[in-house]
Write a protein that holds these residues in place. Structure first.
Motif, PDB file in Angstrom:
ATOM      1  N   TYR A  91       0.836  -1.194   0.000  1.00 53.63           N
ATOM      2  CA  TYR A  91       0.000   0.000   0.000  1.00 53.63           C
ATOM      3  C   TYR A  91       0.873   1.248   0.000  1.00 53.63           C
ATOM      4  O   TYR A  91       2.000   1.248   0.500  1.00 53.63           O
ATOM      5  N   VAL A  92       0.360   2.325  -0.558  1.00 59.54           N
ATOM      6  CA  VAL A  92       1.040   3.612  -0.528  1.00 59.54           C
ATOM      7  C   VAL A  92       0.352   4.447   0.543  1.00 59.54           C
ATOM      8  O   VAL A  92      -0.850   4.654   0.491  1.00 59.54           O
ATOM      9  N   ALA A  93       1.093   4.892   1.521  1.00 58.62           N
ATOM     10  CA  ALA A  93       0.501   5.629   2.631  1.00 58.62           C
ATOM     11  C   ALA A  93       1.336   6.857   2.939  1.00 58.62           C
ATOM     12  O   ALA A  93       2.539   6.872   2.721  1.00 58.62           O
ATOM     13  N   SER A  94       0.679   7.895   3.424  1.00 53.51           N
ATOM     14  CA  SER A  94       1.393   9.113   3.791  1.00 53.51           C
ATOM     15  C   SER A  94       0.789   9.682   5.066  1.00 53.51           C
ATOM     16  O   SER A  94      -0.284   9.273   5.500  1.00 53.51           O
ATOM     17  N   GLY A  95       1.490  10.654   5.644  1.00 53.11           N
ATOM     18  CA  GLY A  95       1.013  11.259   6.880  1.00 53.11           C
ATOM     19  C   GLY A  95       1.670  10.630   8.092  1.00 53.11           C
ATOM     20  O   GLY A  95       2.260   9.543   8.018  1.00 53.11           O
ATOM     21  N   PRO A  96       1.581  11.283   9.238  1.00 53.18           N
ATOM     22  CA  PRO A  96       2.284  10.818  10.447  1.00 53.18           C
ATOM     23  C   PRO A  96       1.822   9.457  10.932  1.00 53.18           C
ATOM     24  O   PRO A  96       2.624   8.691  11.457  1.00 53.18           O
ATOM     25  N   VAL A  97       0.533   9.122  10.784  1.00 46.61           N
ATOM     26  CA  VAL A  97       0.055   7.820  11.254  1.00 46.61           C
ATOM     27  C   VAL A  97       0.706   6.699  10.446  1.00 46.61           C
ATOM     28  O   VAL A  97       1.274   5.752  10.996  1.00 46.61           O
ATOM     29  N   ALA A  98       0.619   6.799   9.116  1.00 45.87           N
ATOM     30  CA  ALA A  98       1.176   5.749   8.257  1.00 45.87           C
ATOM     31  C   ALA A  98       2.683   5.636   8.428  1.00 45.87           C
ATOM     32  O   ALA A  98       3.240   4.527   8.482  1.00 45.87           O
ATOM     33  N   GLN A  99       3.371   6.771   8.517  1.00 45.24           N
ATOM     34  CA  GLN A  99       4.821   6.744   8.676  1.00 45.24           C
ATOM     35  C   GLN A  99       5.224   6.103   9.997  1.00 45.24           C
ATOM     36  O   GLN A  99       6.185   5.324  10.067  1.00 45.24           O
ATOM     37  N   THR A 100       4.480   6.399  11.056  1.00 47.84           N
ATOM     38  CA  THR A 100       4.804   5.834  12.358  1.00 47.84           C
ATOM     39  C   THR A 100       4.575   4.333  12.374  1.00 47.84           C
ATOM     40  O   THR A 100       5.411   3.560  12.877  1.00 47.84           O
ATOM     41  N   PHE A 101       3.454   3.870  11.829  1.00 45.86           N
ATOM     42  CA  PHE A 101       3.202   2.437  11.783  1.00 45.86           C
ATOM     43  C   PHE A 101       4.198   1.719  10.868  1.00 45.86           C
ATOM     44  O   PHE A 101       4.556   0.569  11.114  1.00 45.86           O
ATOM     45  N   GLU A 102       4.648   2.398   9.807  1.00 42.41           N
ATOM     46  CA  GLU A 102       5.646   1.781   8.928  1.00 42.41           C
ATOM     47  C   GLU A 102       6.970   1.601   9.668  1.00 42.41           C
ATOM     48  O   GLU A 102       7.630   0.556   9.540  1.00 42.41           O
ATOM     49  N   LEU A 103       7.368   2.587  10.455  1.00 39.89           N
ATOM     50  CA  LEU A 103       8.588   2.445  11.255  1.00 39.89           C
ATOM     51  C   LEU A 103       8.439   1.300  12.252  1.00 39.89           C
ATOM     52  O   LEU A 103       9.381   0.528  12.484  1.00 39.89           O
ATOM     53  N   ALA A 104       7.251   1.177  12.860  1.00 38.49           N
ATOM     54  CA  ALA A 104       7.007   0.080  13.795  1.00 38.49           C
ATOM     55  C   ALA A 104       7.053  -1.263  13.075  1.00 38.49           C
ATOM     56  O   ALA A 104       7.572  -2.256  13.608  1.00 38.49           O
ATOM     57  N   ALA A 105       6.526  -1.312  11.837  1.00 43.05           N
ATOM     58  CA  ALA A 105       6.543  -2.548  11.068  1.00 43.05           C
ATOM     59  C   ALA A 105       7.967  -2.943  10.693  1.00 43.05           C
ATOM     60  O   ALA A 105       8.347  -4.129  10.773  1.00 43.05           O
ATOM     61  N   VAL A 106       8.767  -1.973  10.281  1.00 41.30           N
ATOM     62  CA  VAL A 106      10.161  -2.260   9.928  1.00 41.30           C
ATOM     63  C   VAL A 106      10.923  -2.755  11.161  1.00 41.30           C
ATOM     64  O   VAL A 106      11.732  -3.679  11.079  1.00 41.30           O
ATOM     65  N   HIS A 107      10.653  -2.149  12.309  1.00 41.30           N
ATOM     66  CA  HIS A 107      11.277  -2.627  13.549  1.00 41.30           C
ATOM     67  C   HIS A 107      10.867  -4.075  13.818  1.00 41.30           C
ATOM     68  O   HIS A 107      11.715  -4.913  14.183  1.00 41.30           O
ATOM     69  N   ALA A 108       9.575  -4.384  13.654  1.00 36.88           N
ATOM     70  CA  ALA A 108       9.091  -5.743  13.908  1.00 36.88           C
ATOM     71  C   ALA A 108       9.809  -6.748  13.020  1.00 36.88           C
ATOM     72  O   ALA A 108      10.111  -7.872  13.449  1.00 36.88           O
ATOM     73  N   GLU A 109      10.077  -6.356  11.785  1.00 37.66           N
ATOM     74  CA  GLU A 109      10.736  -7.259  10.843  1.00 37.66           C
ATOM     75  C   GLU A 109      12.176  -7.566  11.229  1.00 37.66           C
ATOM     76  O   GLU A 109      12.751  -8.548  10.757  1.00 37.66           O
ATOM     77  N   THR A 110      12.783  -6.742  12.085  1.00 40.07           N
ATOM     78  CA  THR A 110      14.169  -6.970  12.511  1.00 40.07           C
ATOM     79  C   THR A 110      14.267  -7.767  13.809  1.00 40.07           C
ATOM     80  O   THR A 110      15.373  -8.121  14.225  1.00 40.07           O
ATOM     81  N   GLU A 111      13.123  -8.044  14.456  1.00 37.94           N
ATOM     82  CA  GLU A 111      13.158  -8.738  15.738  1.00 37.94           C
ATOM     83  C   GLU A 111      13.520 -10.207  15.553  1.00 37.94           C
ATOM     84  O   GLU A 111      13.010 -10.885  14.651  1.00 37.94           O
ATOM     85  N   PRO A 112      14.402 -10.746  16.387  1.00 36.50           N
ATOM     86  CA  PRO A 112      14.751 -12.165  16.280  1.00 36.50           C
ATOM     87  C   PRO A 112      13.549 -13.034  16.637  1.00 36.50           C
ATOM     88  O   PRO A 112      12.750 -12.683  17.521  1.00 36.50           O
ATOM     89  N   PHE A 113      13.396 -14.154  15.962  1.00 32.02           N
ATOM     90  CA  PHE A 113      12.241 -15.014  16.207  1.00 32.02           C
ATOM     91  C   PHE A 113      12.546 -16.427  15.750  1.00 32.02           C
ATOM     92  O   PHE A 113      13.097 -16.642  14.665  1.00 32.02           O
ATOM     93  N   THR A 114      12.191 -17.403  16.579  1.00 27.80           N
ATOM     94  CA  THR A 114      12.264 -18.813  16.227  1.00 27.80           C
ATOM     95  C   THR A 114      10.870 -19.406  16.381  1.00 27.80           C
ATOM     96  O   THR A 114      10.296 -19.338  17.470  1.00 27.80           O
ATOM     97  N   PRO A 115      10.284 -19.955  15.324  1.00 24.28           N
ATOM     98  CA  PRO A 115       8.928 -20.510  15.430  1.00 24.28           C
ATOM     99  C   PRO A 115       8.848 -21.557  16.529  1.00 24.28           C
ATOM    100  O   PRO A 115       9.758 -22.388  16.677  1.00 24.28           O
ATOM    101  N   PRO A 116       7.769 -21.556  17.312  1.00 25.97           N
ATOM    102  CA  PRO A 116       7.642 -22.539  18.393  1.00 25.97           C
ATOM    103  C   PRO A 116       7.260 -23.924  17.863  1.00 25.97           C
ATOM    104  O   PRO A 116       6.608 -24.043  16.824  1.00 25.97           O
ATOM    105  N   ARG A 117       7.669 -24.940  18.586  1.00 28.41           N
ATOM    106  CA  ARG A 117       7.166 -26.280  18.319  1.00 28.41           C
ATOM    107  C   ARG A 117       5.716 -26.371  18.813  1.00 28.41           C
ATOM    108  O   ARG A 117       5.302 -25.580  19.673  1.00 28.41           O
ATOM    109  N   PRO A 118       4.935 -27.326  18.323  1.00 26.40           N
ATOM    110  CA  PRO A 118       3.548 -27.433  18.765  1.00 26.40           C
ATOM    111  C   PRO A 118       3.393 -27.622  20.268  1.00 26.40           C
ATOM    112  O   PRO A 118       2.376 -27.215  20.850  1.00 26.40           O
ATOM    113  N   ASP A 119       4.419 -28.226  20.928  1.00 30.26           N
ATOM    114  CA  ASP A 119       4.318 -28.484  22.362  1.00 30.26           C
ATOM    115  C   ASP A 119       4.882 -27.351  23.204  1.00 30.26           C
ATOM    116  O   ASP A 119       4.848 -27.420  24.439  1.00 30.26           O
ATOM    117  N   GLN A 120       5.396 -26.307  22.575  1.00 30.61           N
ATOM    118  CA  GLN A 120       5.904 -25.162  23.337  1.00 30.61           C
ATOM    119  C   GLN A 120       4.766 -24.190  23.647  1.00 30.61           C
ATOM    120  O   GLN A 120       3.647 -24.316  23.135  1.00 30.61           O
TER     121      GLN A 120
END
Length: 325
Positions: A91-120
């Motif tokens: 999506y193409v978005a502009s304005g402070p709301v979209a920019q802020t959520f985009e920064l939050a999304a980019v941060h989320a994409e950099t977070e380390p993560f290992t998928p859990p096993r079904p029993d975890q």
């Protein structure tokens, strides 16, 4: 009891802050994303009116919302001819709301993560601060909740009065909204527009679809340990919901500065999502009164009252209920 505590959960804060290099990469990725679609990145967000989110009933009390917020402009872009049909154009978005959520999304994409096993298990710890309504009902104004959800969704646990209570294992996957089992969460649409439509369809009456979508995203961010791609898509979907606004400056959240982005619901309360002003990490949520109001029980609420704060203290994958790390 478990349902009450699940409803009260509302906060996220465990991940390590990114390094300066990771922040630089995130900012560069954001600018590249916006530049790719011809949108300028203003050095300073525009400042406008105010908004407020809504009542989320939790553990016998309603969560209200209000605060001075900035109006954001969000626009969904048309399809990109160069993008293969299997991957819809961002999506193409502009304005402070979209920019802020985009920064939050980019941060989320950099977070380390290992998928859990079904029993975890997913472990979530929340600190809850309540206001006048809780006082009027004689409820605790401060509480910490600790809860666990098995990755396959068939069992849950909660700490009550210092004792671990584990539910009976379900033979069938419980059908709950929003979903809490990892396979369903991991399989959600990866396009923000498609995910938003999926969430709007969860409205029981078909009405107030945007409010339902907003509240479901808020809950999913608070109550789970999400795959980075899913978390980023949820944050980008928030930017597409009309009526979401951004605070003109940092607000106080649990004694620390935070960016508040919220949605007015029922006309007098606002449900805020709180982000770290530097890293844009998701911190939790709150309900703020935006217009003087008297509850049916006669509790008088004033504009600016913070009725509920839900601070996410921890969110991680563990091997068994009762474990916290």
């Amino acid at each position: 009891m478990i349902d009450d505590i699940t409803a009260l959960r509302e906060s996220w804060s465990e991940a390590e802050p990114p390094s300066p290099e990771a922040r630089d990469r995130a900012r560069a990725a954001l600018r590249a994303r916006i530049a790719e679609h011809g949108a300028a990145v203003p050095s300073r967000p525009e400042r406008h009116g105010r908004r407020l989110p809504g009542w989320a009933w939790r553990s016998g009390l309603a969560a209200l919302g209000a605060a001075a917020l900035v109006a954001g402009v969000v626009a969904a872009g048309g399809p990109d001819p160069a993008t293969p049909p299997a991957r819809p154009a961002p999506y193409v978005a502009s304005g402070p709301v979209a920019q802020t959520f985009e920064l939050a999304a980019v941060h989320a994409e950099t977070e380390p993560f290992t998928p859990p096993r079904p029993d975890q298990w997913t472990y979530v710890e929340l600190r809850i601060v309540r206001g006048k309504i809780a006082q009027d009902k004689g409820q605790d104004t401060r509480e910490t909740t600790r809860s666990w959800q098995r990755a396959d969704g068939r069992q849950s646990a909660v700490m009550l009065d210092g004792k671990l209570e584990v539910s009976t294992e379900s033979t069938d996957l419980p059908q709950v909204t929003p979903p809490q089992d990892y396979p369903t969460l991991a399989g959600l649409p990866t396009d923000p527009r498609a995910l938003l439509e999926w969430l709007r369809d969860r409205s029981p009456s078909g009405r107030d679809g945007d409010e339902v979508a907003y509240n479901l995203i808020d809950s999913m961010l608070r109550d789970n340990v999400l795959p980075p791609g899913v978390k980023a898509t949820l944050l980008r979907a928030l930017a597409l919901i009309p009526g979401v606004t951004r605070s003109s400056g940092p607000v106080d959240f649990d004694g620390r500065p935070a960016i508040a982005l919220g949605m007015v619901q029922d006309g007098w309360r606002q449900e805020d999502i709180l982000l770290d002003p530097t890293t844009h990490e998701f911190l939790g949520g709150r309900t703020v009164v935006v217009e003087d109001h008297t509850t049916p029980e006669g509790v008088r609420l004033k504009e600016g009252d913070v009725e509920v704060e839900l601070i996410r203290v921890a969110g991680r994958i563990v091997d068994a209920p009762g474990q916290t790390g």
